[in-house]
Scaffold this motif. Structure first.
Motif, mmCIF file in Angstrom:
data_model
loop_
_atom_site.group_PDB
_atom_site.id
_atom_site.type_symbol
_atom_site.label_atom_id
_atom_site.label_comp_id
_atom_site.label_asym_id
_atom_site.label_seq_id
_atom_site.Cartn_x
_atom_site.Cartn_y
_atom_site.Cartn_z
ATOM 1 N N ASN A 162 99.801 9.040 39.281
ATOM 2 C CA ASN A 162 98.657 9.939 39.093
ATOM 3 C C ASN A 162 97.337 9.185 39.022
ATOM 4 N N SER A 163 97.350 7.920 39.411
ATOM 5 C CA SER A 163 96.134 7.093 39.328
ATOM 6 C C SER A 163 95.217 7.403 40.518
ATOM 7 N N HIS A 164 94.570 8.562 40.452
ATOM 8 C CA HIS A 164 93.748 9.008 41.573
ATOM 9 C C HIS A 164 92.258 9.002 41.227
ATOM 10 N N ILE A 165 91.895 8.283 40.194
ATOM 11 C CA ILE A 165 90.512 8.273 39.728
ATOM 12 C C ILE A 165 89.574 7.746 40.820
ATOM 13 N N ASP A 166 88.341 8.234 40.811
ATOM 14 C CA ASP A 166 87.287 7.741 41.708
ATOM 15 C C ASP A 166 86.765 6.432 41.127
ATOM 16 N N PHE A 167 87.347 5.299 41.564
ATOM 17 C CA PHE A 167 87.010 4.000 40.972
ATOM 18 C C PHE A 167 85.538 3.644 41.107
ATOM 19 N N PRO A 168 84.936 3.772 42.292
ATOM 20 C CA PRO A 168 83.515 3.411 42.395
ATOM 21 C C PRO A 168 82.644 4.191 41.415
ATOM 22 N N ALA A 169 82.923 5.484 41.275
ATOM 23 C CA ALA A 169 82.136 6.303 40.345
ATOM 24 C C ALA A 169 82.395 5.890 38.903
ATOM 25 N N PHE A 170 83.661 5.589 38.572
ATOM 26 C CA PHE A 170 83.988 5.193 37.206
ATOM 27 C C PHE A 170 83.291 3.883 36.843
ATOM 28 N N ILE A 171 83.304 2.929 37.761
ATOM 29 C CA ILE A 171 82.653 1.644 37.506
ATOM 30 C C ILE A 171 81.162 1.839 37.304
ATOM 31 N N GLN A 172 80.546 2.619 38.170
ATOM 32 C CA GLN A 172 79.102 2.812 38.110
ATOM 33 C C GLN A 172 78.671 3.594 36.876
ATOM 34 N N LYS A 173 79.401 4.671 36.571
ATOM 35 C CA LYS A 173 78.962 5.593 35.527
ATOM 36 C C LYS A 173 79.482 5.255 34.132
ATOM 37 N N ILE A 174 80.641 4.598 34.056
ATOM 38 C CA ILE A 174 81.278 4.390 32.752
ATOM 39 C C ILE A 174 81.407 2.907 32.396
ATOM 40 N N SER A 175 82.261 2.171 33.104
ATOM 41 C CA SER A 175 82.603 0.822 32.645
ATOM 42 C C SER A 175 81.421 -0.136 32.710
ATOM 43 N N SER A 176 80.542 0.013 33.696
ATOM 44 C CA SER A 176 79.372 -0.874 33.751
ATOM 45 C C SER A 176 78.438 -0.619 32.573
ATOM 46 N N LYS A 177 78.336 0.642 32.148
ATOM 47 C CA LYS A 177 77.497 0.984 30.987
ATOM 48 C C LYS A 177 78.129 0.438 29.699
ATOM 49 N N TYR A 178 79.462 0.601 29.594
ATOM 50 C CA TYR A 178 80.170 0.011 28.464
ATOM 51 C C TYR A 178 79.876 -1.482 28.364
ATOM 52 N N ALA A 179 80.044 -2.179 29.494
ATOM 53 C CA ALA A 179 79.944 -3.638 29.496
ATOM 54 C C ALA A 179 78.600 -4.108 28.968
ATOM 55 N N ALA A 180 77.513 -3.539 29.504
ATOM 56 C CA ALA A 180 76.177 -3.977 29.092
ATOM 57 C C ALA A 180 75.932 -3.688 27.614
ATOM 58 N N GLU A 181 76.370 -2.529 27.154
ATOM 59 C CA GLU A 181 76.118 -2.156 25.756
ATOM 60 C C GLU A 181 76.943 -3.007 24.802
ATOM 61 N N ILE A 182 78.198 -3.268 25.153
ATOM 62 C CA ILE A 182 79.050 -4.088 24.298
ATOM 63 C C ILE A 182 78.521 -5.515 24.222
ATOM 64 N N ILE A 183 78.124 -6.070 25.373
ATOM 65 C CA ILE A 183 77.569 -7.423 25.380
ATOM 66 C C ILE A 183 76.313 -7.482 24.522
ATOM 67 N N LYS A 184 75.448 -6.499 24.662
ATOM 68 C CA LYS A 184 74.222 -6.451 23.854
ATOM 69 C C LYS A 184 74.561 -6.434 22.368
ATOM 70 N N ASN A 185 75.563 -5.640 21.997
ATOM 71 C CA ASN A 185 75.961 -5.558 20.589
ATOM 72 C C ASN A 185 76.576 -6.859 20.087
ATOM 73 N N ILE A 186 77.313 -7.550 20.943
ATOM 74 C CA ILE A 186 77.884 -8.848 20.550
ATOM 75 C C ILE A 186 76.768 -9.841 20.255
ATOM 76 N N PHE A 187 75.768 -9.896 21.107
ATOM 77 C CA PHE A 187 74.690 -10.866 20.920
ATOM 78 C C PHE A 187 73.820 -10.532 19.706
ATOM 79 N N GLU A 188 73.811 -9.301 19.300
ATOM 80 C CA GLU A 188 73.068 -8.939 18.081
ATOM 81 C C GLU A 188 73.755 -9.476 16.830
ATOM 82 N N GLN A 189 75.044 -9.832 16.931
ATOM 83 C CA GLN A 189 75.794 -10.318 15.768
ATOM 84 C C GLN A 189 75.826 -11.839 15.676
#
Length: 254
Positions: free
Chosen positions: A226-253
């Protein structure tokens, strides 16, 4: 005492774009078909690079970071397929232990054991694991997620209450897209939470060079028929946003 330099690797080019945007005084060095972006985040020297896919590519990239850029610690972000049934798309897994599920030198040694190291798992140290966990939780708490990602984008991927899970991640040069693959891995390695193609190779290199590491994975699919997810959209809209925010939060600590 070594000068602190943090290496950041992303498994997709889109995932490093937001992180590169965090760099002050950015410069780029091209080497081995890769672009290494250097600069500072919160005053700390940082190198950001797209690792390319697979264990060899990831190991090559982190080795270059160690030798050429003299990193003293490593952060790796990317997506993964869920193996554990409790994981949903949009959840984040932090690797406490990393192993290579396609390593098999039997009968010379036990299945999954890394030759010459007598190790099956590579462990993230508790200090860096705690910092990464706090950074992820900050994204998920108090509706902060909706300030980072548009509500309609979260709805597109049915992400309502994403969670952080810490545990085992398996890596191998295989993309999991079938129930038989998934069930086979879950049977052999019941503690594995998710599967991807780079983390354990990065962890092995970091272990051999005594570099602390954090492996941060966003669940993008359930690694079955059932792995039919739209990968390009997921990367652009979700995981790339996660990555930048998590990295920013790590550097704040740190």
């Amino acid at each position: 005492m070594k000068k602190r330099t943090i290496g950041i690797m992303g498994a997709m080019p889109e995932e490093i774009e937001g992180v590169v945007a965090l760099l002050a005084n950015p410069e780029v060095t091209k080497m081995g078909k890769r672009s290494y972006f250097t600069g500072q985040i919160n005053g700390i020297d940082t190198v950001v690079v797209f690792s390319r896919w697979g264990k060899v590519a990831a190991a090559t990239t982190v080795t270059t970071l160690i030798h050429e850029f003299k990193i003293t610690e490593l952060l790796f972000t990317g997506v993964a397929g869920a193996i554990h049934s409790d994981l949903k798309i949009g959840d984040i897994v932090l690797g406490k232990r990393l192993l290579q599920h396609d390593m098999d030198a039997r009968p010379l040694m036990e299945q999954y054991e890394i030759p010459l190291l007598s190790k099956t798992y590579f462990e993230s140290d508790t200090v860096h694991l705690a910092i990464a966990a706090k950074a992820v939780q900050k994204v998920f708490e108090n509706k902060a997620l909706h300030t980072v990602i548009a509500t309609e984008d979260l709805m597109q991927f049915d992400i309502a209450q994403p969670k952080l899970v810490i545990g085992d991640i398996a890596s191998g040069d295989q993309f999991f897209s079938g129930n038989e693959q998934k069930q086979g891995l879950a049977t052999q390695l019941p503690n594995v939470l998710c599967v991807e193609m780079e983390g354990a190779a990065v962890a092995q290199v970091c272990y051999e060079y005594e570099i602390p590491f954090s492996i941060i994975r966003t669940i993008s699919d359930v690694a079955d028929d059932n792995s039919h997810i739209d990968f390009p959209a997921f990367i652009q809209k979700i995981s790339s946003k996660y990555a930048a925010e998590i990295i920013k939060n790590i550097f704040e600590q740190i």
